[in-house]
Structure formats: C-alpha cells, structure tokens
Design an enzyme around this catalytic site. Structure first.
Site, short mmCIF file in Angstrom:
data_model
loop_
_atom_site.label_atom_id
_atom_site.label_comp_id
_atom_site.label_asym_id
_atom_site.label_seq_id
_atom_site.Cartn_x
_atom_site.Cartn_y
_atom_site.Cartn_z
N ARG A 147 -12.11 -26.80 -45.52
CA ARG A 147 -13.64 -26.41 -45.78
C ARG A 147 -13.96 -25.13 -45.57
O ARG A 147 -14.56 -24.53 -46.34
CB ARG A 147 -14.61 -27.47 -45.51
CG ARG A 147 -14.11 -28.97 -46.04
CD ARG A 147 -15.15 -29.96 -45.71
NE ARG A 147 -15.22 -30.16 -44.28
CZ ARG A 147 -14.73 -31.30 -43.40
NH1 ARG A 147 -13.88 -32.08 -44.22
NH2 ARG A 147 -14.52 -31.26 -42.27
N GLU A 184 -9.21 -33.93 -28.91
CA GLU A 184 -9.39 -35.28 -28.04
C GLU A 184 -8.36 -35.97 -27.96
O GLU A 184 -8.32 -36.65 -26.79
CB GLU A 184 -10.82 -35.51 -28.74
CG GLU A 184 -11.71 -36.67 -27.77
CD GLU A 184 -12.92 -36.91 -28.53
OE1 GLU A 184 -13.25 -38.28 -27.90
OE2 GLU A 184 -13.52 -36.47 -29.28
#
Length: 178
Positions: free
Chosen positions: A64, A101
């Site tokens: 993006r 994460e």
C-alpha cells in the site's frame, strides 16, 4: 470556506472490525482512493508535508505504500523505489530480516536502488507498532541512504510506533487514538 477546509479526510477512511483477524480494527484507505476529490486533497496534503524534506527518492513499502509514493513522486519530481518482500525483486538485492509479533519477515531493495547519501523519505499507508517502518529505515541505511523522514496516511498513535523510528521525523495525514 476553501475546498481544502471543507474536506475532512477521516470521513473517507472506512473502519472494518475484526479484519484480518478478531480484535483488529482495519483502517481501509480504498474508500479514500475511490473519491477523486478526497484523493487529490490527500495527495496535495502529503506533498506539502513531504516537500520540505527535499527527498531525492521515495521508498515505498509493499504494497500500500506504492499507492501513495507513486503519485507523490510525480508531484514532487523525485524518484521512487520499492521495498518488497523476499523474492519479489529481480536481480541482486540487499535485504533486512526483522521480528514481527509472531515470527519474522524480510524486506529487500535492489542493490542499486539507492545511491550513498541520497535523501530518502519512506512512504507507507499506516503506522501502527512501527516494526515495518523501522525495518525499512534500517535496510535503507544499510544501503547507504540518508533517511530524512517517513510519511504515512494513517497513524494509530496509541500503539507508539513512532518511537521505534528514533530520530527520524514522521509525518502523518490522519491520526487515530485507538
């Protein structure tokens, strides 16, 4: 009232709960991009934020970031390079692996995408925890770039991602506290 004051770009960002997984609120920029007036206003505002950094090249984070960097590079008269995931670029590349994460990821640029000392602004759609932008800065610095700023459409300020960029200035078009 001018057109610039009339358009509140937050009205053009759609919020999609539980995407891509439960508990995540997704900030969808496709609704902003579909409205020509709002998109032109967003690009104009980004250009005014980024121009003072005098970039030689914009570094667009897959995928993006490509959407904002391409029209912005055209407006600013500078180049654009793509930061891609491993294996997506042809030829010799420079890479940087970083922790997420849950696991790790790798970003790459072509080995000749940036010249030593070139002024680079990193472009992405969203700043959340800052891991991808920080990894992008590390990769570009490893290649010899002078990373002068990062710029995003949306920042989730409550997640503290800006702090991971250290002394690299960050410009944001829209901020959310969530």
């Amino acid at each position: 009232m001018t057109a610039r004051q009339e358009i509140d770009l937050k009205h053009y960002i759609r919020h999609i709960p539980d995407f891509p997984k439960p508990g995540i609120l997704f900030y969808d920029i496709s609704t902003l991009m579909r409205n020509p007036d709002a998109w032109q206003m967003a690009m104009g505002r980004l250009a005014r934020q980024v121009a003072p950094f005098k970039p030689d090249i914009l570094a667009a984070v897959e995928s993006r970031g490509f959407l904002t960097a391409a029209p912005l590079a055209d407006r600013l008269g500078c180049g654009m390079l793509m930061l891609r995931k491993r294996g997506k670029l042809p030829g010799k590349t420079v890479s940087h692996t970083y922790d997420l994460e849950y696991g790790s990821d790798t970003l790459e640029i072509q080995h000749d995408a940036v010249q030593p000392g070139q002024r680079v602004v990193i472009m992405d759609d969203l700043l959340a925890t800052g891991g991808t932008l920080a990894a992008s800065a590390t990769l570009l610095q490893k290649a010899g770039a002078d990373v002068v700023a990062a710029s995003v459409l949306v920042e989730l300020t409550g997640l503290g991602g800006r702090a991971r960029l250290g002394d690299i200035p960050v410009t944001t078009l829209l901020s959310y506290d969530e």
